[in-house]
Design a protein around this motif. Structure first.
Motif, PDB file in Angstrom:
ATOM      1  N   ARG A  21       0.835  -1.204   0.000  1.00  0.00           N
ATOM      2  CA  ARG A  21       0.000   0.000   0.000  1.00  0.00           C
ATOM      3  C   ARG A  21       0.867   1.250   0.000  1.00  0.00           C
ATOM      4  O   ARG A  21       1.764   1.405   0.820  1.00  0.00           O
ATOM      5  N   THR A  22       0.596   2.163  -0.935  1.00  0.00           N
ATOM      6  CA  THR A  22       1.338   3.417  -1.013  1.00  0.00           C
ATOM      7  C   THR A  22       0.690   4.464  -0.108  1.00  0.00           C
ATOM      8  O   THR A  22      -0.398   4.250   0.440  1.00  0.00           O
ATOM      9  N   SER A  23       1.354   5.604   0.021  1.00  0.00           N
ATOM     10  CA  SER A  23       0.837   6.670   0.883  1.00  0.00           C
ATOM     11  C   SER A  23      -0.409   7.332   0.307  1.00  0.00           C
ATOM     12  O   SER A  23      -1.107   8.068   1.001  1.00  0.00           O
ATOM     13  N   TYR A  24      -0.690   7.085  -0.996  1.00  0.00           N
ATOM     14  CA  TYR A  24      -1.920   7.649  -1.586  1.00  0.00           C
ATOM     15  C   TYR A  24      -2.925   6.536  -1.903  1.00  0.00           C
ATOM     16  O   TYR A  24      -3.718   6.630  -2.830  1.00  0.00           O
ATOM     17  N   ASP A  25      -2.864   5.466  -1.083  1.00  0.00           N
ATOM     18  CA  ASP A  25      -3.893   4.422  -1.058  1.00  0.00           C
ATOM     19  C   ASP A  25      -4.026   3.648  -2.366  1.00  0.00           C
ATOM     20  O   ASP A  25      -5.123   3.249  -2.756  1.00  0.00           O
ATOM     21  N   LYS A  26      -2.896   3.422  -3.039  1.00  0.00           N
ATOM     22  CA  LYS A  26      -2.841   2.512  -4.175  1.00  0.00           C
ATOM     23  C   LYS A  26      -1.972   1.327  -3.774  1.00  0.00           C
ATOM     24  O   LYS A  26      -1.267   1.373  -2.760  1.00  0.00           O
ATOM     25  N   TYR A  27      -1.991   0.269  -4.581  1.00  0.00           N
ATOM     26  CA  TYR A  27      -1.261  -0.944  -4.210  1.00  0.00           C
ATOM     27  C   TYR A  27      -0.292  -1.373  -5.312  1.00  0.00           C
ATOM     28  O   TYR A  27      -0.706  -1.634  -6.451  1.00  0.00           O
ATOM     29  N   VAL A  28       0.988  -1.441  -4.962  1.00  0.00           N
ATOM     30  CA  VAL A  28       2.008  -1.942  -5.874  1.00  0.00           C
ATOM     31  C   VAL A  28       1.935  -3.465  -5.871  1.00  0.00           C
ATOM     32  O   VAL A  28       1.954  -4.088  -4.802  1.00  0.00           O
ATOM     33  N   ASP A  72      17.592  -5.909  -5.604  1.00  0.00           N
ATOM     34  CA  ASP A  72      18.754  -6.644  -6.090  1.00  0.00           C
ATOM     35  C   ASP A  72      19.908  -6.512  -5.106  1.00  0.00           C
ATOM     36  O   ASP A  72      19.771  -5.894  -4.045  1.00  0.00           O
ATOM     37  N   ALA A  73      21.050  -7.082  -5.447  1.00  0.00           N
ATOM     38  CA  ALA A  73      22.172  -7.145  -4.508  1.00  0.00           C
ATOM     39  C   ALA A  73      22.793  -5.787  -4.202  1.00  0.00           C
ATOM     40  O   ALA A  73      23.552  -5.652  -3.247  1.00  0.00           O
ATOM     41  N   ASN A  74      22.461  -4.768  -5.015  1.00  0.00           N
ATOM     42  CA  ASN A  74      22.958  -3.423  -4.753  1.00  0.00           C
ATOM     43  C   ASN A  74      21.998  -2.596  -3.919  1.00  0.00           C
ATOM     44  O   ASN A  74      22.265  -1.420  -3.657  1.00  0.00           O
ATOM     45  N   GLY A  75      20.875  -3.197  -3.513  1.00  0.00           N
ATOM     46  CA  GLY A  75      19.883  -2.450  -2.756  1.00  0.00           C
ATOM     47  C   GLY A  75      18.942  -1.654  -3.621  1.00  0.00           C
ATOM     48  O   GLY A  75      18.119  -0.883  -3.122  1.00  0.00           O
ATOM     49  N   SER A  76      19.043  -1.816  -4.952  1.00  0.00           N
ATOM     50  CA  SER A  76      18.129  -1.146  -5.872  1.00  0.00           C
ATOM     51  C   SER A  76      16.741  -1.775  -5.754  1.00  0.00           C
ATOM     52  O   SER A  76      16.603  -2.998  -5.738  1.00  0.00           O
ATOM     53  N   VAL A  77      15.705  -0.938  -5.657  1.00  0.00           N
ATOM     54  CA  VAL A  77      14.332  -1.429  -5.502  1.00  0.00           C
ATOM     55  C   VAL A  77      13.685  -1.563  -6.871  1.00  0.00           C
ATOM     56  O   VAL A  77      13.797  -0.671  -7.714  1.00  0.00           O
ATOM     57  N   ILE A  78      13.016  -2.683  -7.096  1.00  0.00           N
ATOM     58  CA  ILE A  78      12.361  -2.947  -8.379  1.00  0.00           C
ATOM     59  C   ILE A  78      10.849  -2.956  -8.180  1.00  0.00           C
ATOM     60  O   ILE A  78      10.332  -3.712  -7.352  1.00  0.00           O
ATOM     61  N   ILE A  79      10.160  -2.105  -8.922  1.00  0.00           N
ATOM     62  CA  ILE A  79       8.698  -2.026  -8.882  1.00  0.00           C
ATOM     63  C   ILE A  79       8.154  -2.913  -9.991  1.00  0.00           C
ATOM     64  O   ILE A  79       8.476  -2.701 -11.173  1.00  0.00           O
ATOM     65  N   TYR A 139       4.055   4.886  -9.165  1.00  0.00           N
ATOM     66  CA  TYR A 139       4.542   4.151  -8.001  1.00  0.00           C
ATOM     67  C   TYR A 139       6.019   4.451  -7.737  1.00  0.00           C
ATOM     68  O   TYR A 139       6.469   4.523  -6.592  1.00  0.00           O
ATOM     69  N   ALA A 140       6.777   4.631  -8.824  1.00  0.00           N
ATOM     70  CA  ALA A 140       8.199   4.948  -8.664  1.00  0.00           C
ATOM     71  C   ALA A 140       8.390   6.278  -7.951  1.00  0.00           C
ATOM     72  O   ALA A 140       9.337   6.446  -7.172  1.00  0.00           O
ATOM     73  N   SER A 141       7.479   7.220  -8.204  1.00  0.00           N
ATOM     74  CA  SER A 141       7.577   8.524  -7.533  1.00  0.00           C
ATOM     75  C   SER A 141       7.349   8.399  -6.033  1.00  0.00           C
ATOM     76  O   SER A 141       7.783   9.259  -5.263  1.00  0.00           O
ATOM     77  N   TRP A 142       6.673   7.324  -5.623  1.00  0.00           N
ATOM     78  CA  TRP A 142       6.494   7.056  -4.186  1.00  0.00           C
ATOM     79  C   TRP A 142       7.693   6.288  -3.631  1.00  0.00           C
ATOM     80  O   TRP A 142       8.220   6.624  -2.564  1.00  0.00           O
ATOM     81  N   VAL A 143       8.180   5.308  -4.381  1.00  0.00           N
ATOM     82  CA  VAL A 143       9.301   4.485  -3.929  1.00  0.00           C
ATOM     83  C   VAL A 143      10.553   5.321  -3.693  1.00  0.00           C
ATOM     84  O   VAL A 143      11.315   5.079  -2.753  1.00  0.00           O
ATOM     85  N   GLN A 175      14.197   0.592 -10.240  1.00  0.00           N
ATOM     86  CA  GLN A 175      13.871   0.165 -11.590  1.00  0.00           C
ATOM     87  C   GLN A 175      12.382  -0.158 -11.652  1.00  0.00           C
ATOM     88  O   GLN A 175      11.761  -0.417 -10.618  1.00  0.00           O
ATOM     89  N   MET A 176      11.833  -0.150 -12.865  1.00  0.00           N
ATOM     90  CA  MET A 176      10.415  -0.446 -13.055  1.00  0.00           C
ATOM     91  C   MET A 176      10.246  -1.549 -14.094  1.00  0.00           C
ATOM     92  O   MET A 176      10.944  -1.552 -15.113  1.00  0.00           O
ATOM     93  N   VAL A 177       9.319  -2.469 -13.831  1.00  0.00           N
ATOM     94  CA  VAL A 177       9.048  -3.564 -14.760  1.00  0.00           C
ATOM     95  C   VAL A 177       7.538  -3.736 -14.903  1.00  0.00           C
ATOM     96  O   VAL A 177       6.819  -3.875 -13.906  1.00  0.00           O
ATOM     97  N   VAL A 178       7.066  -3.701 -16.140  1.00  0.00           N
ATOM     98  CA  VAL A 178       5.662  -3.960 -16.457  1.00  0.00           C
ATOM     99  C   VAL A 178       5.561  -5.402 -16.944  1.00  0.00           C
ATOM    100  O   VAL A 178       6.291  -5.812 -17.853  1.00  0.00           O
TER     101      VAL A 178
END
Length: 362
Positions: free
Chosen positions: A51-58, A64-71, A90-94, A142-145
């Motif tokens: 749940r994001t701060s604006y009530d949406k759900y990722v 990954d091993a560098n601590g990079s977050v993948i959406i 969602y990336a703008s929240w992450v 990073q972002m993945v669809v």
């Protein structure tokens, strides 16, 4: 360009398996929960329906091993353009999540889905064999669809964001097949995920790559052997060995031992090779490290290992090296968990300049 996937059964008369509808993408999400390698074997799953701060759900969050977050966002019943826009949203929240925010996301995830590791620290170290305290969390994302297909317009948008705006967004296409009651999934990346990782969006300022390669030489590897015979190495999993393929003859590499410091700089003299197969020139002719009886000094070295988990090396002609006791380390130097990378942060230029000064390298 639309990606068409197919699977054939090999026989005297090859048979194409019957495509079956991926009726419920929640089923795909469930399969990913059981094995993140369905998406990428180099990731750690850290959240589901977050749940994001604006009530949406990722849909899914990974690291990954560098601590990079993948959406990771599944297309579901959204239009192609909508899912891309939502993923960027969602990336703008992450991007603003703190270390404690991400740790809390994992705690809720682990408790709700009975994960084998209760904390993010435990899960990260078990997955990547590196303490979480040694990396910077969420310094990039990073972002993945995930979709069965995208229209041509959306594919053009994703390509534009990657190659013109340098924004790390990718598409992962899945197709389902059936054969005598057995069900199969196939996948295809729109853009090479290694390229996408290089474009991971960093919070800090970027600058053009200076042409110098960074190398992380694991502190559990025999640095003195590497100095003596001239090589850098990585292995044990695809994550640690595949980036060695980035190097070509003539490239210059600066070698850092994590938690120790910088220990050498050299020029690459050959391509990546399995460490148990590469032959070094000796007084008795070409020999591998194993033929020289050095396996006891190099515990990662073994034959018969599968290619994905094998140890690999790249030969190097050293320009300057020091032993671990004289490694150079100070505040402000660049560090990274990738075995090889092409840093684009000002900290990397600063690091190379400092090493040139200290080691008197032209």
């Amino acid at each position: 360009m639309a990606i068409e996937q197919g699977i054939w059964k090999i026989s005297d008369h090859p048979q194409k398996l019957k495509p079956s509808a991926l009726a419920d993408e929640a089923l795909l999400e469930d399969q990913v929960m059981k094995d993140i390698a369905i998406l990428n074997s180099d990731w750690l799953l850290i959240g589901r329906q977050v749940r994001t701060s604006y009530d949406k759900y990722v849909d899914l969050l990974a690291m990954d091993a560098n601590g990079s977050v993948i959406i990771v966002e599944l297309k579901r019943n959204k239009t192609p353009r909508d899912v891309v826009a939502q993923t960027i949203d969602y990336a703008s929240w992450v991007v603003d999540l703190s270390d404690s925010d991400i740790a809390e996301i994992y705690l809720e995830f682990a408790e709700k889905y009975s994960r084998p590791h209760a904390s993010l620290d435990e899960a990260f170290e078990a997955r990547f064999r590196t303490p979480l305290a040694d990396i910077t969390i969420n310094d990039s994302h990073q972002m993945v669809v995930v979709a069965t297909e995208l229209d041509a317009s959306t594919e053009r948008i994703i390509n534009y964001l990657n190659y013109n705006a340098q924004i790390s967004i990718n598409a992962l296409f899945f197709a389902a097949f059936e054969d005598n009651g057995n069900h199969y999934l196939s996948r295809a990346w729109m853009i090479d995920p290694d390229e996408n990782q290089e474009r991971a969006i960093t919070k800090g300022k970027k600058e053009p790559w200076n042409g110098e390669f960074y190398t992380s030489f694991g502190d559990d590897r025999p640095w003195e052997l590497a100095r003596r015979f001239g090589f850098i190495a990585g292995g044990g999993a695809n994550w640690y060995s595949k980036t060695l393929s980035m190097l070509s003859e003539g490239d210059r590499v600066w070698v850092n031992i994590p938690k120790t410091g910088y220990v050498g700089v050299g020029i690459v003299t050959g391509e990546r090779c399995r460490a148990d197969e590469y032959q070094f020139d000796t007084e008795e002719g070409p020999k591998t490290l194993m033929e020289m009886g050095l396996t006891q000094k190099y515990p990662h070295l073994s034959s018969g290992t599968e290619d994905e988990t094998a140890e690999y090396l790249v030969p190097v002609r050293w320009l300057h090296t020091v032993d671990k006791a004289h490694a150079f380390s100070e505040v402000g130097l660049f560090g990274n968990q990738n075995t090889v990378c092409k840093p684009t942060t000002p900290k990397w230029s600063h690091t190379v300049n400092r090493l040139k000064q200290v080691w008197k390298i032209q």
